[in-house]
Write a protein that holds these residues in place. Structure first.
Motif, PDB file in Angstrom:
ATOM      1  N   VAL A  64      24.935  13.599 -10.327  1.00 47.15           N
ATOM      2  CA  VAL A  64      23.737  13.978 -11.077  1.00 47.15           C
ATOM      3  C   VAL A  64      22.760  12.815 -11.151  1.00 47.15           C
ATOM      4  CG1 VAL A  64      22.905  14.574 -13.395  1.00 47.15           C
ATOM      5  CG2 VAL A  64      24.816  15.825 -12.394  1.00 47.15           C
ATOM      6  N   CYS A  65      23.272  11.615 -11.389  1.00 47.63           N
ATOM      7  CA  CYS A  65      22.413  10.433 -11.475  1.00 47.63           C
ATOM      8  C   CYS A  65      21.737  10.148 -10.138  1.00 47.63           C
ATOM      9  CB  CYS A  65      23.233   9.231 -11.933  1.00 47.63           C
ATOM     10  SG  CYS A  65      22.287   7.716 -12.061  1.00 47.63           S
ATOM     11  N   ILE A  66      22.501  10.169  -9.066  1.00 44.58           N
ATOM     12  CA  ILE A  66      21.943   9.853  -7.748  1.00 44.58           C
ATOM     13  C   ILE A  66      20.940  10.920  -7.323  1.00 44.58           C
ATOM     14  CG2 ILE A  66      22.533   9.639  -5.297  1.00 44.58           C
ATOM     15  CD1 ILE A  66      25.136   8.247  -6.231  1.00 44.58           C
ATOM     16  N   VAL A  67      21.275  12.169  -7.513  1.00 43.52           N
ATOM     17  CA  VAL A  67      20.358  13.251  -7.134  1.00 43.52           C
ATOM     18  C   VAL A  67      19.100  13.207  -7.998  1.00 43.52           C
ATOM     19  CG1 VAL A  67      20.067  15.767  -7.137  1.00 43.52           C
ATOM     20  CG2 VAL A  67      22.117  14.747  -6.140  1.00 43.52           C
ATOM     21  N   GLY A  68      19.267  12.952  -9.301  1.00 41.37           N
ATOM     22  CA  GLY A  68      18.110  12.872 -10.201  1.00 41.37           C
ATOM     23  C   GLY A  68      17.159  11.748  -9.828  1.00 41.37           C
ATOM     24  N   ILE A  69      17.711  10.585  -9.553  1.00 44.76           N
ATOM     25  CA  ILE A  69      16.868   9.442  -9.179  1.00 44.76           C
ATOM     26  C   ILE A  69      16.189   9.704  -7.835  1.00 44.76           C
ATOM     27  CG2 ILE A  69      16.950   7.031  -8.425  1.00 44.76           C
ATOM     28  CD1 ILE A  69      18.977   6.535 -10.645  1.00 44.76           C
ATOM     29  N   THR A  70      16.924  10.255  -6.895  1.00 41.88           N
ATOM     30  CA  THR A  70      16.343  10.525  -5.577  1.00 41.88           C
ATOM     31  C   THR A  70      15.237  11.574  -5.660  1.00 41.88           C
ATOM     32  OG1 THR A  70      18.468   9.966  -4.566  1.00 41.88           O
ATOM     33  CG2 THR A  70      16.898  11.171  -3.207  1.00 41.88           C
ATOM     34  N   ALA A  71      15.501  12.671  -6.369  1.00 45.13           N
ATOM     35  CA  ALA A  71      14.485  13.734  -6.485  1.00 45.13           C
ATOM     36  C   ALA A  71      13.262  13.248  -7.257  1.00 45.13           C
ATOM     37  CB  ALA A  71      15.096  14.951  -7.163  1.00 45.13           C
ATOM     38  N   GLY A  72      13.500  12.591  -8.391  1.00 43.44           N
ATOM     39  CA  GLY A  72      12.386  12.063  -9.183  1.00 43.44           C
ATOM     40  C   GLY A  72      11.604  11.003  -8.436  1.00 43.44           C
ATOM     41  N   GLY A  73      12.314  10.168  -7.717  1.00 48.15           N
ATOM     42  CA  GLY A  73      11.658   9.108  -6.955  1.00 48.15           C
ATOM     43  C   GLY A  73      10.789   9.649  -5.839  1.00 48.15           C
ATOM     44  N   ARG A  74      11.272  10.675  -5.163  1.00 47.91           N
ATOM     45  CA  ARG A  74      10.475  11.258  -4.072  1.00 47.91           C
ATOM     46  C   ARG A  74       9.201  11.893  -4.600  1.00 47.91           C
ATOM     47  NH1 ARG A  74      14.555  13.728   0.449  1.00 47.91           N
ATOM     48  NH2 ARG A  74      15.557  11.739   0.890  1.00 47.91           N
ATOM     49  N   LEU A  75       9.251  12.408  -5.811  1.00 44.52           N
ATOM     50  CA  LEU A  75       8.053  13.018  -6.399  1.00 44.52           C
ATOM     51  C   LEU A  75       7.087  11.979  -6.956  1.00 44.52           C
ATOM     52  CD1 LEU A  75       9.660  16.028  -8.305  1.00 44.52           C
ATOM     53  CD2 LEU A  75       8.335  16.105  -6.180  1.00 44.52           C
ATOM     54  N   LEU A  76       7.603  10.863  -7.444  1.00 38.98           N
ATOM     55  CA  LEU A  76       6.774   9.897  -8.161  1.00 38.98           C
ATOM     56  C   LEU A  76       6.360   8.665  -7.356  1.00 38.98           C
ATOM     57  CD1 LEU A  76       8.634   9.940 -11.587  1.00 38.98           C
ATOM     58  CD2 LEU A  76       6.510  11.113 -10.991  1.00 38.98           C
ATOM     59  N   ILE A  77       7.212   8.216  -6.456  1.00 42.45           N
ATOM     60  CA  ILE A  77       6.982   6.931  -5.779  1.00 42.45           C
ATOM     61  C   ILE A  77       5.730   6.956  -4.902  1.00 42.45           C
ATOM     62  CG2 ILE A  77       7.932   5.289  -4.092  1.00 42.45           C
ATOM     63  CD1 ILE A  77       9.352   5.061  -6.691  1.00 42.45           C
ATOM     64  N   ARG A  78       5.603   7.968  -4.042  1.00 42.01           N
ATOM     65  CA  ARG A  78       4.469   8.024  -3.130  1.00 42.01           C
ATOM     66  C   ARG A  78       3.127   8.063  -3.864  1.00 42.01           C
ATOM     67  NH1 ARG A  78       6.844  11.030   1.175  1.00 42.01           N
ATOM     68  NH2 ARG A  78       7.150   9.260   2.513  1.00 42.01           N
ATOM     69  N   PRO A  79       2.932   8.959  -4.861  1.00 46.06           N
ATOM     70  CA  PRO A  79       1.642   8.944  -5.579  1.00 46.06           C
ATOM     71  C   PRO A  79       1.407   7.634  -6.333  1.00 46.06           C
ATOM     72  CG  PRO A  79       2.839  10.967  -6.053  1.00 46.06           C
ATOM     73  CD  PRO A  79       3.751  10.094  -5.262  1.00 46.06           C
ATOM     74  N   LEU A  80       2.480   7.054  -6.877  1.00 47.53           N
ATOM     75  CA  LEU A  80       2.343   5.790  -7.592  1.00 47.53           C
ATOM     76  C   LEU A  80       1.841   4.699  -6.656  1.00 47.53           C
ATOM     77  CD1 LEU A  80       2.895   4.029 -10.146  1.00 47.53           C
ATOM     78  CD2 LEU A  80       5.180   3.665  -9.201  1.00 47.53           C
ATOM     79  N   TYR A  81       2.458   4.577  -5.496  1.00 45.22           N
ATOM     80  CA  TYR A  81       2.042   3.539  -4.550  1.00 45.22           C
ATOM     81  C   TYR A  81       0.654   3.819  -3.971  1.00 45.22           C
ATOM     82  CZ  TYR A  81       6.186   0.663  -4.590  1.00 45.22           C
ATOM     83  OH  TYR A  81       7.166  -0.207  -4.964  1.00 45.22           O
ATOM     84  N   LYS A  82       0.292   5.082  -3.856  1.00 43.97           N
ATOM     85  CA  LYS A  82      -1.052   5.403  -3.366  1.00 43.97           C
ATOM     86  C   LYS A  82      -2.107   4.899  -4.345  1.00 43.97           C
ATOM     87  CE  LYS A  82      -3.833   9.004  -1.432  1.00 43.97           C
ATOM     88  NZ  LYS A  82      -3.841  10.165  -0.622  1.00 43.97           N
ATOM     89  N   LYS A  83      -1.870   5.126  -5.659  1.00 43.77           N
ATOM     90  CA  LYS A  83      -2.814   4.638  -6.671  1.00 43.77           C
ATOM     91  C   LYS A  83      -2.860   3.112  -6.687  1.00 43.77           C
ATOM     92  CE  LYS A  83      -2.994   8.474  -9.830  1.00 43.77           C
ATOM     93  NZ  LYS A  83      -3.139   8.859 -11.217  1.00 43.77           N
ATOM     94  N   ILE A  84      -1.714   2.490  -6.583  1.00 44.13           N
ATOM     95  CA  ILE A  84      -1.652   1.028  -6.613  1.00 44.13           C
ATOM     96  C   ILE A  84      -2.327   0.436  -5.371  1.00 44.13           C
ATOM     97  CG2 ILE A  84      -0.100  -0.961  -6.612  1.00 44.13           C
ATOM     98  CD1 ILE A  84      -0.285   0.544  -9.291  1.00 44.13           C
ATOM     99  N   SER A  85      -2.149   1.067  -4.216  1.00 41.08           N
ATOM    100  CA  SER A  85      -2.771   0.530  -3.005  1.00 41.08           C
ATOM    101  C   SER A  85      -4.295   0.663  -3.047  1.00 41.08           C
ATOM    102  CB  SER A  85      -2.216   1.223  -1.762  1.00 41.08           C
ATOM    103  OG  SER A  85      -2.632   2.570  -1.727  1.00 41.08           O
ATOM    104  N   ASN A  86      -4.805   1.652  -3.760  1.00 41.43           N
ATOM    105  CA  ASN A  86      -6.255   1.793  -3.905  1.00 41.43           C
ATOM    106  C   ASN A  86      -6.860   0.644  -4.707  1.00 41.43           C
ATOM    107  OD1 ASN A  86      -6.335   4.140  -2.415  1.00 41.43           O
ATOM    108  ND2 ASN A  86      -6.164   5.464  -4.200  1.00 41.43           N
ATOM    109  N   LEU A  87      -6.050  -0.002  -5.547  1.00 44.23           N
ATOM    110  CA  LEU A  87      -6.535  -1.142  -6.319  1.00 44.23           C
ATOM    111  C   LEU A  87      -6.693  -2.394  -5.460  1.00 44.23           C
ATOM    112  CD1 LEU A  87      -4.349  -0.749  -9.538  1.00 44.23           C
ATOM    113  CD2 LEU A  87      -6.746  -0.112  -9.246  1.00 44.23           C
ATOM    114  N   ALA A  88      -5.994  -2.442  -4.328  1.00 46.93           N
ATOM    115  CA  ALA A  88      -6.056  -3.580  -3.390  1.00 46.93           C
ATOM    116  C   ALA A  88      -5.738  -4.907  -4.073  1.00 46.93           C
ATOM    117  CB  ALA A  88      -7.411  -3.638  -2.695  1.00 46.93           C
ATOM    118  N   ASN A  89      -4.677  -4.904  -4.866  1.00 45.64           N
ATOM    119  CA  ASN A  89      -4.248  -6.104  -5.568  1.00 45.64           C
ATOM    120  C   ASN A  89      -2.768  -6.329  -5.245  1.00 45.64           C
ATOM    121  OD1 ASN A  89      -3.530  -8.106  -7.382  1.00 45.64           O
ATOM    122  ND2 ASN A  89      -4.815  -7.289  -9.015  1.00 45.64           N
TER     123      ASN A  89
END
Length: 176
Positions: free
Chosen positions: A47-72
């Protein structure tokens, strides 16, 4: 991967130790209790591994996209550190190892298009973090959730370090 397998195997073995002890009346606990405890641990890990993997796939890409737009670069590196520490903390809360959380964070970040940027941003810290890792493993240190650190076998580690230095000096003398 070998260290990760060892972490997972140790969790199972540590759980078996109290289960093998007899109960207060002196009777053995039996295989049913052991099987139940192993089943609960396996379900919790999955449950922990699946939860982290599923949540991470949904959150990581948009998070990094916003951070990369800051160019910092500093915010990018701090976000990476936050992701790794966050997943490690979640696995520790589930009773799994911190290394498993860091491993899962690495897998999640590697699946994004920002993997090369993350790798180049953390490159200056790579040697420092590897040194810290090997020092803590070498000293058999373990950080607890309460914030204190226990260091086991420190005299043995110091003796081994002195022996390694002596061997190194002897080898250097022999080569000259």
């Amino acid at each position: 991967s070998v260290l990760l397998f060892q972490d997972l195997a140790v969790v199972v073995l540590l759980m078996l130790i109290p289960l093998l002890a007899p109960d207060p009346s002196g009777a053995s606990t039996g295989m049913a209790k052991i099987a139940k405890a192993l089943g609960i641990a396996a379900v919790k890990a999955v449950v922990c591994i699946v939860g982290i993997t599923a949540g991470g796939r949904l959150l990581i890409r948009p998070l990094y996209k916003k951070i990369s737009n800051l160019a910092n670069a500093e915010i990018f590196a701090a976000t990476t550190l936050l992701v790794v520490l966050g997943t490690s903390f979640m696995t520790q809360l589930a009773g799994l190892s911190l290394a498993l959380g860091a491993f899962l964070a690495g897998l999640l970040i590697a699946e994004t298009e920002y993997a090369l940027q993350v790798e180049s941003d953390i490159a200056p810290y790579k040697g420092l973090l590897m040194g810290l890792f090997f020092m803590t493993v070498g000293e058999l240190s373990s950080c607890h959730a309460d914030g204190y650190v226990t260091v086991g076998h420190t005299p043995e580690v110091l003796r081994m370090q002195r022996a390694n230095k002596r061997c190194g000096f002897a080898w250097a003398q022999q080569r000259q």
